[in-house]
Enzyme design. Structure first.
Site, PDB file in Angstrom:
ATOM      1  N   HIS A 109     -87.536 -61.428 -51.778  1.00 21.59           N
ATOM      2  CA  HIS A 109     -87.005 -60.075 -51.993  1.00 21.59           C
ATOM      3  C   HIS A 109     -88.113 -59.189 -52.568  1.00 21.59           C
ATOM      4  O   HIS A 109     -88.834 -59.613 -53.475  1.00 21.59           O
ATOM      5  CB  HIS A 109     -85.811 -60.125 -52.954  1.00 21.59           C
ATOM      6  CG  HIS A 109     -85.222 -58.777 -53.186  1.00 21.59           C
ATOM      7  ND1 HIS A 109     -84.412 -58.156 -52.260  1.00 21.59           N
ATOM      8  CD2 HIS A 109     -85.346 -57.900 -54.222  1.00 21.59           C
ATOM      9  CE1 HIS A 109     -84.069 -56.963 -52.718  1.00 21.59           C
ATOM     10  NE2 HIS A 109     -84.613 -56.777 -53.898  1.00 21.59           N
ATOM     11  N   ASP A 141     -77.790 -68.102 -53.657  1.00 11.38           N
ATOM     12  CA  ASP A 141     -76.429 -68.499 -54.031  1.00 11.38           C
ATOM     13  C   ASP A 141     -75.468 -67.536 -53.340  1.00 11.38           C
ATOM     14  O   ASP A 141     -75.847 -66.870 -52.387  1.00 11.38           O
ATOM     15  CB  ASP A 141     -76.276 -68.568 -55.560  1.00 11.38           C
ATOM     16  CG  ASP A 141     -76.417 -67.203 -56.210  1.00 11.38           C
ATOM     17  OD1 ASP A 141     -76.506 -66.187 -55.479  1.00 11.38           O
ATOM     18  OD2 ASP A 141     -76.427 -67.144 -57.461  1.00 11.38           O
TER      19      ASP A 141
HETATM   20  C1  GRF Z   1     -89.700 -58.330 -46.726  1.00 14.06           C
HETATM   21  O1  GRF Z   1     -90.118 -57.214 -47.449  1.00 14.06           O
HETATM   22  C2  GRF Z   1     -88.757 -59.174 -47.538  1.00 14.06           C
HETATM   23  O2  GRF Z   1     -88.958 -59.054 -48.901  1.00 14.06           O
HETATM   24  C3  GRF Z   1     -87.408 -58.588 -47.211  1.00 14.06           C
HETATM   25  O3  GRF Z   1     -87.492 -58.194 -45.867  1.00 14.06           O
HETATM   26  C4  GRF Z   1     -88.855 -57.939 -45.529  1.00 14.06           C
HETATM   27  C5  GRF Z   1     -89.149 -58.795 -44.335  1.00 14.06           C
HETATM   28  O4  GRF Z   1     -90.375 -58.472 -43.738  1.00 14.06           O
HETATM   29  N1  GRF Z   1     -86.379 -59.573 -47.484  1.00 14.06           N
HETATM   30  P1  GRF Z   1     -90.933 -59.399 -42.573  1.00 14.06           P
HETATM   31  O5  GRF Z   1     -89.893 -59.410 -41.449  1.00 14.06           O
HETATM   32  O6  GRF Z   1     -91.161 -60.768 -43.129  1.00 14.06           O
HETATM   33  O7  GRF Z   1     -92.196 -58.718 -42.154  1.00 14.06           O
END
Ligand code: GRF
Length: 200
Positions: A109, A141
């Site tokens: 995230h 979770d």
């Molecule tokens: C990332 O910024 C991740 O933190 C979020 O979605 C984005 C995915 O980017 N969950 P990618 O598809 O891996 O380039």
């Protein structure tokens, strides 16, 4: 060697970082499956370029969310997956799937959780005015971005940042800590102890 599946919805830069780390021998995992809720996701091509079986299915085409996640669960079980990495997968997993793969699902995230969960975290951070944000790899979770935290990295917010420039710098750190978290899990070194994850 643990069998790894990655769920994606879009670009796939984290998927690529993970597959490169595996190819370089830095992570002892075997990528066995990449699945997407978006058949057009560029991430699927990244998987195919790395010779990883890739499946994109639109939930709508299957008749809805429930049927989609039944297919996901059956496919993961058939592929004897040990670890599921969510990498830009834009859907909340059903609690049944979370429970079946308890502490075997990771997510990344783009904020220092518990700050700024949910969508558009870099924009949330800019609008709030924080000086430092970053990224978090955590176990999944039943909540939205609430599971036990494995690794975090800090990223300074610059005066002229836009949500896009900030997100780009955060992603660079994601590409470093996500493969590292998978490596630790693959080596059996992560122990979930309540909300805390011990690295042993
Ligand atoms: C990332 O910024 C991740 O933190 C979020 O979605 C984005 C995915 O980017 N969950 P990618 O598809 O891996 O380039």
């Amino acid at each position: 060697m643990i069998r790894l599946a990655v769920l994606v919805s879009g670009r796939g830069s984290n998927l690529e970082a993970i597959l490169k780390a595996v190819a370089a021998g830095r992570v002892a995992a075997q990528p066995v499956l990449v699945m997407s809720d978006n058949p057009q996701a560029p991430a699927l091509q990244i998987a195919r370029d790395h010779r990883v079986p890739a499946l994109g299915v639109s939930p709508r085409a299957l008749g809805g969310r429930e049927a989609f996640f039944r297919l996901v669960e059956d496919t993961l079980v058939d592929a004897r997956v040990d670890l599921i990495a969510l990498a830009g997968f834009m859907r909340l997993l059903p609690s049944r799937l979370v429970d079946r793969f308890r502490w075997r699902i990771l997510n990344v995230h783009p904020s220092l959780l518990p700050a700024f969960p949910g969508l558009d975290a870099p924009r949330q951070a800019l609008e709030y005015g924080v000086r430092v944000t970053g990224c978090t790899v955590h176990f999944v979770d039943e909540g939205v971005d609430t599971g036990p935290i494995v690794l975090q990295a800090a990223v300074p917010v610059l005066a002229d940042d836009t949500p896009e420039t900030l997100a780009t710098r955060i992603r660079r750190e994601e590409h470093r800590i996500y493969p590292e978290a998978i490596r630790l899990l693959a080596e059996g070194r992560l122990v979930v102890d309540g909300r805390r994850v011990r690295i042993v």
